[in-house]
Design a protein around this motif. Structure first.
Motif, mmCIF file in Angstrom:
data_model
loop_
_atom_site.group_PDB
_atom_site.id
_atom_site.type_symbol
_atom_site.label_atom_id
_atom_site.label_comp_id
_atom_site.label_asym_id
_atom_site.label_seq_id
_atom_site.Cartn_x
_atom_site.Cartn_y
_atom_site.Cartn_z
ATOM 1 N N GLY A 20 0.838 -1.195 0.000
ATOM 2 C CA GLY A 20 0.000 0.000 0.000
ATOM 3 C C GLY A 20 0.870 1.240 0.000
ATOM 4 O O GLY A 20 1.620 1.473 0.942
ATOM 5 N N LEU A 21 0.790 2.032 -1.064
ATOM 6 C CA LEU A 21 1.694 3.168 -1.238
ATOM 7 C C LEU A 21 0.963 4.499 -1.141
ATOM 8 O O LEU A 21 1.236 5.442 -1.875
ATOM 9 C CB LEU A 21 2.420 3.052 -2.581
ATOM 10 C CG LEU A 21 3.378 1.865 -2.679
ATOM 11 C CD1 LEU A 21 3.889 1.692 -4.097
ATOM 12 C CD2 LEU A 21 4.539 2.036 -1.700
ATOM 13 N N GLY A 22 0.031 4.571 -0.207
ATOM 14 C CA GLY A 22 -0.596 5.846 0.113
ATOM 15 C C GLY A 22 0.318 6.657 1.015
ATOM 16 O O GLY A 22 1.539 6.465 1.062
ATOM 17 N N ARG A 23 -0.269 7.554 1.769
ATOM 18 C CA ARG A 23 0.519 8.447 2.621
ATOM 19 C C ARG A 23 1.389 7.670 3.612
ATOM 20 O O ARG A 23 2.572 7.952 3.778
ATOM 21 C CB ARG A 23 -0.443 9.380 3.368
ATOM 22 C CG ARG A 23 0.233 10.432 4.221
ATOM 23 C CD ARG A 23 -0.807 11.271 4.939
ATOM 24 N NE ARG A 23 -1.676 11.969 4.019
ATOM 25 C CZ ARG A 23 -2.795 12.608 4.381
ATOM 26 N NH1 ARG A 23 -3.165 12.606 5.640
ATOM 27 N NH2 ARG A 23 -3.535 13.236 3.491
ATOM 28 N N GLU A 24 0.806 6.654 4.259
ATOM 29 C CA GLU A 24 1.569 5.895 5.249
ATOM 30 C C GLU A 24 2.621 5.009 4.586
ATOM 31 O O GLU A 24 3.753 4.888 5.077
ATOM 32 C CB GLU A 24 0.632 5.059 6.116
ATOM 33 C CG GLU A 24 1.347 4.322 7.231
ATOM 34 C CD GLU A 24 0.421 3.866 8.329
ATOM 35 O OE1 GLU A 24 0.500 2.689 8.707
ATOM 36 O OE2 GLU A 24 -0.379 4.689 8.826
ATOM 37 N N GLY A 25 2.262 4.382 3.468
ATOM 38 C CA GLY A 25 3.235 3.545 2.769
ATOM 39 C C GLY A 25 4.438 4.338 2.298
ATOM 40 O O GLY A 25 5.587 3.872 2.389
ATOM 41 N N LYS A 26 4.206 5.548 1.811
ATOM 42 C CA LYS A 26 5.316 6.395 1.375
ATOM 43 C C LYS A 26 6.219 6.759 2.548
ATOM 44 O O LYS A 26 7.451 6.817 2.413
ATOM 45 C CB LYS A 26 4.783 7.655 0.699
ATOM 46 C CG LYS A 26 4.143 7.400 -0.653
ATOM 47 C CD LYS A 26 3.536 8.678 -1.232
ATOM 48 C CE LYS A 26 2.867 8.413 -2.569
ATOM 49 N NZ LYS A 26 2.193 9.626 -3.102
ATOM 50 N N ILE A 147 -4.770 11.086 12.604
ATOM 51 C CA ILE A 147 -5.048 12.504 12.396
ATOM 52 C C ILE A 147 -4.597 12.949 11.013
ATOM 53 O O ILE A 147 -4.998 14.000 10.504
ATOM 54 C CB ILE A 147 -4.358 13.351 13.490
ATOM 55 C CG1 ILE A 147 -4.951 14.764 13.583
ATOM 56 C CG2 ILE A 147 -2.857 13.392 13.301
ATOM 57 C CD1 ILE A 147 -6.223 14.851 14.320
ATOM 58 N N GLY A 148 -3.744 12.128 10.340
ATOM 59 C CA GLY A 148 -3.291 12.447 8.982
ATOM 60 C C GLY A 148 -1.797 12.553 8.828
ATOM 61 O O GLY A 148 -1.301 12.844 7.736
ATOM 62 N N ILE A 149 -1.033 12.310 9.900
ATOM 63 C CA ILE A 149 0.431 12.385 9.857
ATOM 64 C C ILE A 149 0.992 11.014 10.208
ATOM 65 O O ILE A 149 0.920 10.592 11.371
ATOM 66 C CB ILE A 149 0.966 13.445 10.835
ATOM 67 C CG1 ILE A 149 0.342 14.808 10.538
ATOM 68 C CG2 ILE A 149 2.497 13.527 10.764
ATOM 69 C CD1 ILE A 149 0.654 15.866 11.575
ATOM 70 N N PRO A 150 1.530 10.276 9.234
ATOM 71 C CA PRO A 150 2.075 8.948 9.544
ATOM 72 C C PRO A 150 3.169 9.045 10.616
ATOM 73 O O PRO A 150 4.029 9.938 10.554
ATOM 74 C CB PRO A 150 2.652 8.482 8.203
ATOM 75 C CG PRO A 150 1.868 9.244 7.174
ATOM 76 C CD PRO A 150 1.598 10.582 7.797
ATOM 77 N N PRO A 151 3.163 8.161 11.608
ATOM 78 C CA PRO A 151 4.148 8.250 12.690
ATOM 79 C C PRO A 151 5.595 8.297 12.218
ATOM 80 O O PRO A 151 6.413 9.022 12.790
ATOM 81 C CB PRO A 151 3.864 6.991 13.521
ATOM 82 C CG PRO A 151 2.425 6.706 13.280
ATOM 83 C CD PRO A 151 2.171 7.094 11.859
ATOM 84 N N PHE A 152 5.930 7.530 11.175
ATOM 85 C CA PHE A 152 7.329 7.475 10.748
ATOM 86 C C PHE A 152 7.838 8.806 10.188
ATOM 87 O O PHE A 152 9.045 9.004 10.076
ATOM 88 C CB PHE A 152 7.529 6.371 9.706
ATOM 89 C CG PHE A 152 7.664 4.989 10.283
ATOM 90 C CD1 PHE A 152 7.793 4.781 11.642
ATOM 91 C CD2 PHE A 152 7.661 3.877 9.441
ATOM 92 C CE1 PHE A 152 7.918 3.491 12.180
ATOM 93 C CE2 PHE A 152 7.796 2.592 9.961
ATOM 94 C CZ PHE A 152 7.925 2.401 11.331
ATOM 95 N N THR A 153 6.944 9.729 9.846
ATOM 96 C CA THR A 153 7.407 11.005 9.303
ATOM 97 C C THR A 153 8.126 11.850 10.339
ATOM 98 O O THR A 153 8.894 12.749 9.977
ATOM 99 C CB THR A 153 6.235 11.822 8.719
ATOM 100 O OG1 THR A 153 5.279 12.079 9.752
ATOM 101 C CG2 THR A 153 5.571 11.091 7.572
ATOM 102 N N VAL A 154 7.912 11.591 11.632
ATOM 103 C CA VAL A 154 8.573 12.382 12.677
ATOM 104 C C VAL A 154 9.694 11.605 13.364
ATOM 105 O O VAL A 154 10.305 12.102 14.302
ATOM 106 C CB VAL A 154 7.553 12.865 13.737
ATOM 107 C CG1 VAL A 154 6.413 13.631 13.075
ATOM 108 C CG2 VAL A 154 7.000 11.705 14.569
ATOM 109 N N TRP A 155 9.984 10.398 12.880
ATOM 110 C CA TRP A 155 10.915 9.512 13.590
ATOM 111 C C TRP A 155 12.270 10.161 13.852
ATOM 112 O O TRP A 155 12.796 10.105 14.974
ATOM 113 C CB TRP A 155 11.089 8.212 12.808
ATOM 114 C CG TRP A 155 11.991 7.229 13.496
ATOM 115 C CD1 TRP A 155 13.311 7.012 13.266
ATOM 116 C CD2 TRP A 155 11.618 6.357 14.557
ATOM 117 N NE1 TRP A 155 13.792 6.038 14.111
ATOM 118 C CE2 TRP A 155 12.774 5.626 14.913
ATOM 119 C CE3 TRP A 155 10.433 6.105 15.244
ATOM 120 C CZ2 TRP A 155 12.777 4.668 15.931
ATOM 121 C CZ3 TRP A 155 10.430 5.157 16.250
ATOM 122 C CH2 TRP A 155 11.590 4.456 16.582
#
Length: 444
Positions: A20-26, A147-155
């Motif tokens: 799945g390459l949506g927001r979270e997959g990316k 909420i719309g922000i994948p957790p890994f984006t702030v890792w």
């Protein structure tokens, strides 16, 4: 070993599928590229366009269609599945143990305290308010998850002194094998049954927010919700439990300047404040946050007035219970616009509650659930004394509301159903409603 290194050690050497390459997959792809730049992995999606995205081209990634991913599941050590892919419809054949989601590994390896927030309704408001409270106290705070922000984006920005508020949906929790340090569960109503298959399965997924907690952790939950209590008896984990009722649990806080409408929002605020107390946030910062917090869009949001009629946008409402609490928050509501995608939820109790609503004079019914609800409201078992209007579009609903709602009162748009029969999501539906009111103001 640092927590960041622990995640690297967990991932390295594994044959990984990002499904799945949506927001979270990316976000997962980006983190794999950062932490394991030379390690190959496989990406799958049902969309050919997603597989051909330019950002994937330079990476050591084998791109395959979703059908091939299902066939090749046995060869992978770890599968990052996008939350929206329905697990119950997959023929996993003993492969479920290798299926993971981003939120689960984030809960397991993040180097700082995490507050997880779930619930059928209220989780976004509660999570956003808690993040606001923490920021008012000067804490480095990240709001992530559903909420719309994948957790890994702030890792890469996390530090031991950070605080993470993670909104968790049932989709994210269903395969979770970790729970947050502080878990907050607002309520439990029938929802997403087409995804999970049953209310029992949905409730079980939600309960995983507490299932893996230890005695050093804390669970904050609605003490009035018997459905939550039932699940906690079976899947409750070992955390210290704090049931809450509402503002009465926090006599030191003045709620008189709290902007969001309704007793349900004050109850959400109490839950957020109790979590803040566990985090050691001082009362002065809590009061500052309560006084300055702005309501989120599409949640009992004032949409404007036309010819003396106030319109409220509650497009977030996707279950009957949320429409009822919205009506309770607006005692001067005389008109209700309701209806959306029909998932087969029982509407008999909803119809009885609407019929008993003392101020309601008109109910405007949209497809698809509006048809079924209207038939109940004019049936022999339910006596609604007001007027029913069956319309096909939101434009027609707003026109009818302007004609039927008395001046000096209000019209509530609280659909009590999802939007997917006519809109991509509740935000698009709410934006359309706001635009219609804005247009009517210009024509008035």
């Amino acid at each position: 070993m640092t927590p960041h290194l622990e995640l690297v050690r967990f991932l390295e050497g594994k044959k990984i599928l990002v499904w799945g390459l949506g927001r979270e997959g990316k976000a997962t792809v980006n983190l794999l590229r950062q932490l394991l730049p030379g390690q190959p992995f496989v990406a799958a999606d049902r969309s050919l366009a997603a597989l051909e995205a330019t950002e994937l081209v330079p990476l050591p990634v084998d791109r395959i269609p979703e059908s091939e991913a299902l066939r090749r599941l046995p060869e992978f050590d770890l599968v990052f599945k996008a939350p929206g892919i329905p697990t119950r419809q997959l023929a996993l054949d003993g492969q479920a143990g290798k299926i993971a989601c981003q939120a689960d590994l984030f809960l397991q390896f993040a180097p700082c305290p995490i507050v997880g927030v779930t619930g059928t309704k209220g989780k976004s408001t509660t999570a956003t308010l808690l993040a606001h409270i923490c920021r008012c106290a000067g804490r480095q705070t990240f709001l992530v998850g559903n909420i719309g922000i994948p957790p890994f984006t702030v890792w890469s920005d996390l530090r031991p002194e950070s605080v993470v508020i993670c909104e968790l949906s049932s989709y994210q929790l269903e395969l979770a094998r970790s729970s947050p340090h502080i878990a907050l569960w607002t309520n439990l109503y029938p929802e997403h049954l087409n995804f999970h298959g049953s209310f029992a399965a949905y409730g079980l997924a939600k309960s995983r927010i507490a299932r893996w907690q230890s005695a050093d952790d804390v669970l904050i939950y609605s003490g009035e919700d018997v459905r939550i209590a039932d699940h906690l008896r079976i899947e409750g984990g070992a955390a210290r439990r704090i049931p809450y009722q509402g503002p009465e649990d926090l006599p030191e806080i003045d709620f008189s300047r709290f902007q969001p409408l309704g007793g349900h929002n004050r109850k959400n605020a109490a839950a957020a404040l109790l979590a803040a107390k566990v985090l050691g946030i001082p009362p002065s910062a809590m009061q500052e946050a309560i006084d300055s917090f702005s309501p989120l869009p599409h949640r009992l949001e004032p949409a404007g007035s036309v010819r003396g009629i106030a319109f409220y946008n509650d497009s977030i409402s996707t279950v009957p219970e949320s429409a009822l609490v919205a009506l309770a928050a607006l005692p001067h509501a005389r008109t209700l616009i309701v209806g959306g995608q029909d998932r087969g939820l029982p509407l008999e109790g909803f119809a009885r509650s609407l019929a008993a609503s003392p101020g309601l004079r008109s109910i405007i019914l949209l497809p698809e659930t509006g048809s079924r609800l209207g038939n109940l409201l004019r049936g022999a078992d339910v006596s609604f004394s007001g007027k029913l209007f069956f319309v096909e579009t939101l434009e027609a609903a707003v026109r009818t509301a302007m004609a039927q709602t008395p001046e000096g009162t209000c019209c509530l748009f609280s659909p009590a159903a999802p939007s997917y029969n006519a809109y991509r999501n509740f935000e698009e539906r709410g934006n359309h409603f706001r635009a219609l009111i804005c247009r009517a103001q210009g024509e008035a």
